[in-house]
Design a protein around this motif. Structure first.
Motif, PDB file in Angstrom:
ATOM      1  N   HIS A 121      -4.012   7.608   6.574  1.00 16.79           N
ATOM      2  CA  HIS A 121      -4.572   6.945   5.390  1.00 16.79           C
ATOM      3  C   HIS A 121      -6.077   6.814   5.594  1.00 16.79           C
ATOM      4  N   HIS A 153       0.849  -1.201   0.000  1.00 15.46           N
ATOM      5  CA  HIS A 153       0.000   0.000   0.000  1.00 15.46           C
ATOM      6  C   HIS A 153       0.887   1.255   0.000  1.00 15.46           C
ATOM      7  N   HIS A 176       1.617   4.383  -2.979  1.00 15.85           N
ATOM      8  CA  HIS A 176       1.572   5.853  -2.849  1.00 15.85           C
ATOM      9  C   HIS A 176       2.798   6.470  -3.515  1.00 15.85           C
TER      10      HIS A 176
HETATM   11 ZN   LIG Z   1      -2.508   5.237   2.266  1.00 15.17          ZN
END
Ligand SMILES: [Zn+2]
Length: 458
Positions: A235, A131, A135
């Motif tokens: 997040h 994850h 980004h």
């Molecule tokens: Zn994130």
């Protein structure tokens, strides 16, 4: 649209008789959001902020853990679509029990021990990392900054770091810390993209992609009855997060039969992390929005900063950021979000080298250069006013001027600005001490103590 893809695939199957299974996988195609910066800027900004973070965050300082995170991280990077950009990937373990992880632009990845401890297996840790890596690949940090810059106009949120060294940029020069907050403040749309790409990367690396939704389910379980895990403030949860991940797994045709879930190495590393001593938690670096909590009192222990034209000591619970021959020093929460979403220094000190249009043989050179600097500052800060005219002082034995000013504080209300100027080979060197008027008396002594440590290079 999906209908068309299916029709194409049917034609393909009928006419050729063969189609590789990968053609059938209709994985989501992800498009990086609009970005006005180059990938090189991502690396430059990421490195600057990573240097600050490494000094301020309690690192695990366990070479085995770092080596493991690096190995796992690079395995995921090998399947990460970076569009041909080579990032200098770095992986750090932070000795912080709260469940969080973040990646700065350019590939500087920080993983809290809490995220390792909450992961049930290697695939779940790989999920958080995939994850974060997504980004970086989608360049969400600088995309966010691009949006902020567009809103702000020409002044430039990173003006102090990348623009000219005119006085106009002086007050925004403390942005690296604020930018650290901005670079990590993702939208829910960016979160979904990182979830989806992360799931694809997990799948492509041979991990069970269901680990992505399992990790988020673990987070939700942690949330019950307690403060939400820090991960969710950095997040933010998009709607139907778990469902969207499961949908992507379906598009990938489910996990491979031999998908990897765990390793003995992960279990050993997790035990090692669990046994690390717990260190005192340091407040997160990201800036509160305007009018947020005031910073903690300045520490009486000092760190040293060595610049090209000066050295200075500053409280060791403050951060430093470098740019344009100058530097700024600010406590946590000292850089707040301005009304335009830009980072503005509300507490701290900005040191700048400014060019001056004066004759160095002129006995009034410093007075004239100081007036020029104040006028330049007023151009970008229309409410900046001199409250106490320039008076002679000594800085590191050299003649200087002390001027007091007032301005609108980005934290709300008015601020006091104490400006010290001295002539320097490249123009005028300025030290601008900033605090809200109501808190100024708490900082006065600290500013004086900092200025006493200044050593000017010849
Ligand atoms: Zn994130």
């Amino acid at each position: 649209m999906p209908g068309r893809v299916v029709r194409f695939l049917l034609v393909c199957a009928a006419s050729l008789g063969v189609c590789t299974p990968s053609l059938w996988a209709q994985r989501t195609q992800l498009k990086a959001p609009w970005n006005m910066y180059s990938p090189q800027t991502d690396v430059q900004l990421g490195k600057q902020n990573a240097d600050v973070m490494e000094k301020r965050l309690p690192l695990c300082n366990d070479p085995r853990v770092d080596a493991y995170l690096t190995k796992l991280g690079l395995r995921l990077v090998s399947k990460l679509p970076t569009r041909g950009v080579q990032y200098p990937w770095e992986f750090h373990c932070i000795n912080d029990k709260s469940i969080n992880a973040f990646a700065l632009p350019g590939g500087y990845v920080f993983i809290n021990r809490g995220a390792i401890e909450v992961a049930d297996n290697e695939a779940q840790l790989a999920a958080v990392m995939a994850h974060e890596l997504s980004h970086v690949a989608l360049r969400h940090g600088t995309a966010q900054a691009s949006k902020a810059q567009l809103a702000q106009g020409a002044a430039g949120i990173f003006g102090g770091l990348f623009g000219g060294s005119t006085g106009g940029d002086l007050l925004t020069e403390g942005v690296a810390l604020g930018a650290g907050g901005l670079l990590l403040r993702y939208s829910r749309g960016a979160e979904t993209q990182a979830d989806v790409m992360g799931t694809q990367v997990l799948y492509d690396t041979g991990y069970d992609p269901r680990a992505m939704s399992q990790f988020f389910e673990n987070l939700e379980a942690e949330t019950k009855g307690k403060n939400p895990p820090q991960f969710l403030s950095d997040h933010p949860n998009p709607d139907h997060r778990v469902e969207r991940v499961d949908e992507e797994i379906d598009k990938l045709r489910g996990p491979a039969a031999n998908a990897k879930r765990d390793s003995a190495e992960f279990e050993a590393i997790k035990r090692e992390v669990l046994a690390l001593p717990v260190v005192k938690k340091i407040a997160p670096l990201s800036a509160p929005s305007g009018g947020g909590t005031p910073p903690p009192p300045p520490s009486s222990h000092f760190s040293e900063y060595q610049g090209n034209s000066f050295t200075v000591k500053y409280p060791d619970n403050w951060g430093e950021s470098e740019g344009d021959g100058g530097a700024s020093f600010a406590p946590t929460g000292g850089v707040v979000q301005g009304s335009n979403g830009d980072g503005a220094l509300a507490y701290g000190m900005i040191v700048s080298v400014n060019s001056a249009q004066v004759d160095s043989n002129d006995t009034d050179a410093l007075a004239k250069a100081t007036q020029q600097l104040i006028r330049a500052l007023q151009k970008s800060n229309p409410n900046l006013r001199v409250t106490q005219q320039s008076a002679p002082v000594k800085l590191n034995g050299q003649p200087g001027f002390s001027t007091y000013l007032s301005n609108d504080s980005p934290a709300g209300g008015q601020e006091t600005d104490w400006l010290i100027t001295v002539m320097h080979a490249n123009g005028v060197l300025s030290f601008l001490c900033v605090a809200p008027q109501t808190a100024y008396s708490d900082y006065d002594k600290t500013f004086s103590a900092i200025l006493d440590t200044v050593r000017l290079s010849k």
